[in-house]
Write a protein that holds these residues in place. Structure first.
Motif, PDB file in Angstrom:
ATOM      1  N   ASN A  57      22.087  35.642  22.483  1.00 12.63           N
ATOM      2  CA  ASN A  57      21.338  36.045  23.674  1.00 12.63           C
ATOM      3  C   ASN A  57      20.614  34.864  24.299  1.00 12.63           C
ATOM      4  OD1 ASN A  57      21.983  38.744  23.266  1.00 12.63           O
ATOM      5  ND2 ASN A  57      20.174  39.107  22.014  1.00 12.63           N
ATOM      6  N   CYS A  58      20.496  34.867  25.648  1.00 12.32           N
ATOM      7  CA  CYS A  58      19.713  33.850  26.353  1.00 12.32           C
ATOM      8  C   CYS A  58      18.234  34.137  26.111  1.00 12.32           C
ATOM      9  CB  CYS A  58      20.023  33.889  27.849  1.00 12.32           C
ATOM     10  SG  CYS A  58      19.024  32.744  28.826  1.00 12.32           S
ATOM     11  N   ALA A  59      17.472  33.119  25.788  1.00 10.16           N
ATOM     12  CA  ALA A  59      16.048  33.298  25.498  1.00 10.16           C
ATOM     13  C   ALA A  59      15.246  33.590  26.765  1.00 10.16           C
ATOM     14  CB  ALA A  59      15.496  32.056  24.817  1.00 10.16           C
ATOM     15  N   TYR A  60      15.775  33.256  27.945  1.00  8.33           N
ATOM     16  CA  TYR A  60      15.019  33.416  29.187  1.00  8.33           C
ATOM     17  C   TYR A  60      15.310  34.737  29.890  1.00  8.33           C
ATOM     18  CZ  TYR A  60      14.002  28.529  28.477  1.00  8.33           C
ATOM     19  OH  TYR A  60      13.595  27.349  27.931  1.00  8.33           O
ATOM     20  N   CYS A  61      16.588  35.081  30.055  1.00  7.59           N
ATOM     21  CA  CYS A  61      16.911  36.284  30.828  1.00  7.59           C
ATOM     22  C   CYS A  61      17.487  37.413  29.980  1.00  7.59           C
ATOM     23  CB  CYS A  61      17.886  35.935  31.956  1.00  7.59           C
ATOM     24  SG  CYS A  61      19.548  35.504  31.407  1.00  7.59           S
ATOM     25  N   GLY A  62      17.840  37.139  28.729  1.00  6.73           N
ATOM     26  CA  GLY A  62      18.364  38.166  27.843  1.00  6.73           C
ATOM     27  C   GLY A  62      19.862  38.395  27.973  1.00  6.73           C
TER      28      GLY A  62
END
Length: 82
Positions: A57-62
């Motif tokens: 998963n992206c840590a910023y946008c999910g």
């Protein structure tokens, strides 16, 4: 003259210089490699992330980079109760 230079004792600084020139690296020779970065950009928000196996998963946008589905394997079987 050459014999006199052989008999001459070295100063402390000269000994240090000789020792510095004769040293080798502890781990051996260092290989020459081209510089590189191991990052990938999120396709959703373009945030950079370090490339590591297993990061989903992206840590910023999910944004989900990969969806894993469990299937029957050799040693691991899906639980029919869930």
């Amino acid at each position: 003259m050459a014999e006199e230079e052989k008999k001459k004792t070295l100063t402390y600084v000269e000994k240090l210089k000789q020792q510095a020139l004769s040293q080798t690296n502890y781990g051996g020779e260092i290989p020459d490699k081209a510089a590189r970065m191991e990052i990938r950009d999120c396709p959703n928000c373009s945030a950079g992330r370090a490339y590591r196996d297993g990061l989903t998963n992206c840590a910023y946008c999910g944004f989900r980079f990969m969806d894993s589905k469990l299937t029957d394997g050799i040693h691991i079987k899906k639980d029919n109760n869930s």
